[in-house]
Design a protein around this motif. Sequence first.
Motif, short mmCIF file in Angstrom:
data_model
loop_
_atom_site.label_atom_id
_atom_site.label_comp_id
_atom_site.label_asym_id
_atom_site.label_seq_id
_atom_site.Cartn_x
_atom_site.Cartn_y
_atom_site.Cartn_z
N ILE A 271 31.27 42.47 -16.53
CA ILE A 271 30.42 42.81 -17.93
C ILE A 271 31.44 42.84 -19.01
CG2 ILE A 271 30.05 44.48 -19.56
CD1 ILE A 271 27.92 45.56 -16.81
N LEU A 272 32.76 43.45 -18.42
CA LEU A 272 33.95 43.37 -18.62
C LEU A 272 34.98 42.33 -19.57
CD1 LEU A 272 35.37 47.25 -17.92
CD2 LEU A 272 33.91 46.09 -20.01
N LEU A 273 34.95 41.61 -18.19
CA LEU A 273 35.87 40.61 -18.16
C LEU A 273 34.82 39.90 -18.90
CD1 LEU A 273 36.69 40.65 -14.57
CD2 LEU A 273 38.26 40.64 -16.73
N SER A 274 33.59 38.91 -18.83
CA SER A 274 32.74 38.16 -19.77
C SER A 274 33.00 37.83 -21.08
CB SER A 274 31.42 37.93 -19.47
OG SER A 274 31.06 38.99 -20.15
N ILE A 275 33.88 39.45 -21.32
CA ILE A 275 34.09 39.83 -22.90
C ILE A 275 35.20 38.83 -23.10
CG2 ILE A 275 34.88 41.39 -24.73
CD1 ILE A 275 33.75 43.41 -23.40
N VAL A 276 36.79 38.22 -22.51
CA VAL A 276 37.24 37.63 -23.28
C VAL A 276 37.37 36.75 -21.86
CG1 VAL A 276 39.32 39.41 -24.42
CG2 VAL A 276 38.95 39.40 -21.75
N LEU A 277 36.70 36.12 -21.11
CA LEU A 277 37.50 35.34 -20.18
C LEU A 277 35.80 34.12 -20.00
CD1 LEU A 277 38.99 37.23 -16.79
CD2 LEU A 277 39.96 35.71 -18.67
N ARG A 278 35.96 32.98 -20.10
CA ARG A 278 34.90 32.23 -20.07
C ARG A 278 35.28 30.80 -18.30
NH1 ARG A 278 35.27 34.82 -23.74
NH2 ARG A 278 35.25 34.69 -25.95
N GLN A 279 33.10 30.44 -18.46
CA GLN A 279 33.49 30.10 -17.09
C GLN A 279 32.93 29.24 -17.67
OE1 GLN A 279 34.86 28.72 -14.06
NE2 GLN A 279 33.67 27.46 -14.90
N HIS A 280 33.26 27.29 -18.47
CA HIS A 280 32.22 26.51 -18.90
C HIS A 280 31.24 25.42 -18.49
CE1 HIS A 280 33.27 22.67 -16.91
NE2 HIS A 280 34.26 23.69 -17.07
N ALA A 281 29.94 25.82 -19.42
CA ALA A 281 28.93 25.16 -18.45
C ALA A 281 27.84 26.84 -17.73
CB ALA A 281 29.14 24.23 -17.26
N SER A 282 28.39 28.00 -18.04
CA SER A 282 27.75 28.95 -16.56
C SER A 282 27.12 29.89 -17.80
CB SER A 282 28.64 29.68 -16.03
OG SER A 282 28.22 30.47 -15.83
N PRO A 283 25.43 29.90 -17.51
CA PRO A 283 25.15 31.23 -18.68
C PRO A 283 25.61 32.25 -17.97
CG PRO A 283 23.69 30.16 -16.29
CD PRO A 283 24.78 29.35 -16.19
N GLU A 284 26.47 32.87 -17.39
CA GLU A 284 27.09 33.84 -17.52
C GLU A 284 28.21 34.24 -18.29
OE1 GLU A 284 24.74 36.42 -15.21
OE2 GLU A 284 23.62 34.45 -15.20
N SER A 285 28.10 33.05 -19.01
CA SER A 285 29.81 32.77 -19.77
C SER A 285 29.21 32.59 -21.53
CB SER A 285 30.52 32.63 -18.78
OG SER A 285 32.02 31.79 -20.58
N LYS A 286 29.85 33.95 -21.86
CA LYS A 286 30.12 33.11 -23.21
C LYS A 286 30.25 31.67 -23.64
CE LYS A 286 31.17 36.37 -25.45
NZ LYS A 286 32.31 37.33 -26.11
N PRO A 287 30.09 30.43 -24.49
CA PRO A 287 31.01 29.21 -24.98
C PRO A 287 31.71 29.99 -25.41
CG PRO A 287 28.62 29.64 -25.74
CD PRO A 287 28.53 30.64 -25.32
N VAL A 288 33.29 28.33 -24.76
CA VAL A 288 34.16 29.17 -24.62
C VAL A 288 34.34 28.94 -26.30
CG1 VAL A 288 36.28 27.47 -24.22
CG2 VAL A 288 34.90 27.37 -22.96
N THR A 289 34.06 28.31 -26.83
CA THR A 289 35.03 28.25 -28.95
C THR A 289 34.17 29.93 -29.15
OG1 THR A 289 32.96 27.30 -29.07
CG2 THR A 289 34.82 26.20 -28.30
N VAL A 290 33.78 31.04 -28.41
CA VAL A 290 32.80 32.05 -29.30
C VAL A 290 33.84 32.45 -28.81
CG1 VAL A 290 30.51 33.60 -28.96
CG2 VAL A 290 30.16 30.77 -28.70
N GLU A 291 34.26 33.55 -30.81
CA GLU A 291 35.12 34.53 -31.00
C GLU A 291 34.80 35.97 -29.43
OE1 GLU A 291 34.52 36.45 -33.89
OE2 GLU A 291 32.56 35.89 -34.02
N HIS A 292 35.53 36.83 -28.97
CA HIS A 292 35.88 38.06 -28.17
C HIS A 292 34.81 38.70 -28.82
CE1 HIS A 292 38.35 35.90 -26.02
NE2 HIS A 292 39.47 36.48 -26.18
N ALA A 293 34.20 39.00 -29.40
CA ALA A 293 33.93 39.93 -30.30
C ALA A 293 32.33 39.47 -30.57
CB ALA A 293 33.74 40.27 -31.95
#
Length: 219
Positions: free
Chosen positions: A193-215
């Motif tokens: 939950i916390l790591l997904s705020i600032v970290l990304r995994q491209h193409a994964s639905p468990e991650s925000k898109p790479v270009t999206v802001e942290h907030a």
Amino acid sequence: MPRWLRDNGLAVAMLGAFLVFLVLQSVFGWQTHNEELTEFGAAPLSWPAYLTSGHFAESVFENWESEFLQMGGYVLLTAYLVQRGSAESKPVDQTDRPEDDERRATPQSPWPVRVGGLPLVIYRNSLSLALLLIFAGSFVGHLLGGTAAYNQEQALQSGAPPIGVWEFLGTSDFWFQSMQNWQSEFLAVGALILLSIVLRQHASPESKPVTVEHASTGA
């Protein structure tokens, strides 16, 4: 790749890995248990006999128990609690999604939505209910398997008489086994939950898109 395999690749990979690791657990657990039996002068078990032993049941169900508690709790808590900026959270100000409103049902909607009433109430909460019911079943399996394993261990070590399921439920041994798994499961989810705020995994639905802001909250 066949269409069926392409459409179900994630489930096939996960369940395939589960079966491989379960078989390996049974083999290594069998070898470990037989080493323990030999130390106390008891006859070793065959592999099929080990699969019905308390030692194997306890080791399997105590892990399933923690996994399904974590997932059931996670599904339920994310319906009501949020974490700003996390891909694992719904948007901060969102309650139900528009698609959760049964008045928007279509002829293609699942039948409980079209019927309404109690079937709809159950269906609206069916995912968390199913996961928590599997947790409850695993808890019982852990308790029964643990009781059998504990009694065998006590008989080998000291010749103590067997205890009942309710007595084993009150032992620190049972709750130590449960808590060591429960705490690690919630730590892992909390870290995601916390790591997904600032970290990304491209193409994964468990991650925000790479270009999206942290907030930004949610996937």
